[in-house]
Design a protein around this motif. Structure first.
Motif, mmCIF file in Angstrom:
data_model
loop_
_atom_site.group_PDB
_atom_site.id
_atom_site.type_symbol
_atom_site.label_atom_id
_atom_site.label_comp_id
_atom_site.label_asym_id
_atom_site.label_seq_id
_atom_site.Cartn_x
_atom_site.Cartn_y
_atom_site.Cartn_z
ATOM 1 N N ARG A 176 46.109 62.262 44.724
ATOM 2 C CA ARG A 176 46.022 63.301 43.694
ATOM 3 C C ARG A 176 45.714 64.663 44.330
ATOM 4 N NH1 ARG A 176 45.225 63.628 38.141
ATOM 5 N NH2 ARG A 176 43.985 65.417 37.454
ATOM 6 N N THR A 177 44.818 64.669 45.322
ATOM 7 C CA THR A 177 44.504 65.930 46.008
ATOM 8 C C THR A 177 45.735 66.488 46.706
ATOM 9 O OG1 THR A 177 42.224 65.215 46.354
ATOM 10 C CG2 THR A 177 43.039 66.994 47.758
ATOM 11 N N ALA B 287 41.366 71.214 51.136
ATOM 12 C CA ALA B 287 40.841 69.860 51.323
ATOM 13 C C ALA B 287 41.815 69.004 52.121
ATOM 14 C CB ALA B 287 40.561 69.224 49.964
ATOM 15 N N SER C 14 42.550 72.281 46.752
ATOM 16 C CA SER C 14 43.153 71.011 47.189
ATOM 17 C C SER C 14 43.886 71.183 48.507
ATOM 18 C CB SER C 14 44.113 70.487 46.118
ATOM 19 O OG SER C 14 43.424 70.231 44.905
ATOM 20 N N SER D 122 47.698 70.016 45.706
ATOM 21 C CA SER D 122 47.829 71.111 46.683
ATOM 22 C C SER D 122 49.195 71.785 46.597
ATOM 23 C CB SER D 122 47.598 70.576 48.100
ATOM 24 O OG SER D 122 48.670 69.722 48.490
#
Length: 289
Positions: free
Chosen positions: A30-31, A265, A262, A35
């Protein structure tokens, strides 16, 4: 072997695999997907922007500052903590009165929570009433704005991290030191090798795997630095102590730019993943010997 016996291991592993997929793979996926979007929350009303978030990160001086702070902190803290752990291990490997008490006091910071550690050091760093500045004034030196000087704040956090986590490196290195056979040193003494030569030619090579593991584990943990920065400086003054983790937090939960957070991350996950691969490869190499 029957089909049921071949399937039994996979059947037993299924709950663990489902938990791993739900708690690790889904958030990572999901991240990675977020992004690629411009969004302030989730996929509702999200606009696909491809790699624009990564381009924005590349152009952002705030992100470059966060990466610089993270790399400087990771390298300096890891080197200092492993060096301190090695020195303490060599010192405490010798028998002397009170060694058990010294070792207990040495390990105490490591068992404290980060919030307790940061509360202690914030009190010690206080400009007017702090222990450190009172010590400096006692010898005729001026007080130091430990957490409010942009040139000092990051080094102050390195000092806190060194105090709390050097005992972790000490434990790994001390365990390796205790496993070195003493007859090796006795043979070296018979051959006329002095203390420095025994340390350089015997102790260091035999401790190399333990030093490597300590350095790798500390570097992975240091790269994720968030809690100490959040509790002590909030990333300031300015962006002097902002790390990549703080950048992700600020973009995601203060500015609600989830797409950019994101993307940052994802960059962080890739770097931490590469360090984890090096660690896993070293473990497998050691197990294969």
């Amino acid at each position: 072997m029957t089909a049921s016996r071949r399937l039994l291991p996979w059947l037993l592993l299924t709950p663990a695999l489902l938990i791993f997929a739900g708690l690790t793979l889904y958030p990572l996926g999901r991240t990675l997907a977020l992004s690629l979007f411009a969004t302030d929350y989730g996929f509702e009303n999200a606009k696909f922007v491809g790699l624009e978030n990564f381009q924005e990160l590349w152009d952002s001086r705030f992100f470059r500052q966060a990466v610089t702070n993270t790399v400087v902190f990771t390298v300096v803290a890891t080197v200092l903590e492993v060096a301190a752990g090695l020195g303490l291990a060599l010192l405490l490997n010798r028998a002397f009165p009170g060694r058990t008490l010294v070792m207990t006091l040495l390990l105490a910071p490591f068992v404290l929570s980060t919030m307790v550690v940061t509360a202690i050091w914030r009190a010690w760093f206080h400009f007017d009433l702090g222990f450190l500045n009172n010590l400096l004034r006692a010898v005729g030196l001026p007080g130091v704005p430990w957490l409010f000087d942009p040139n000092l704040a990051l080094w102050s956090i390195v000092l806190v991290d060194l105090w709390q986590t050097a005992p972790f490196a000490f434990l790994i290195i001390f365990a390796g030191l205790r496993l070195i056979p003493q007859d090796v040193y006795e043979a070296a003494r018979v051959d006329g090798a002095g203390p420095w030569r025994r340390f350089r030619d015997m102790t260091l090579p035999l401790l190399a795997p333990y030093l490597f593991v300590a350095a790798l584990l500390r570097s992975v943990d240091s790269f994720k630095l968030f809690d100490k920065v959040y509790a002590m400086t909030g990333g300031g003054p300015g962006q002097a102590t902002e790390t990549v983790s703080m950048f992700v937090y600020r973009q995601g939960f203060r500015f609600f730019d989830i797409g950019l957070a994101s993307a940052a991350a994802v960059v962080m996950i890739v770097v931490a993943g590469l360090l984890a691969v090096v660690y896993a490869a070293s473990l497998l190499k050691g197990a294969g010997r």
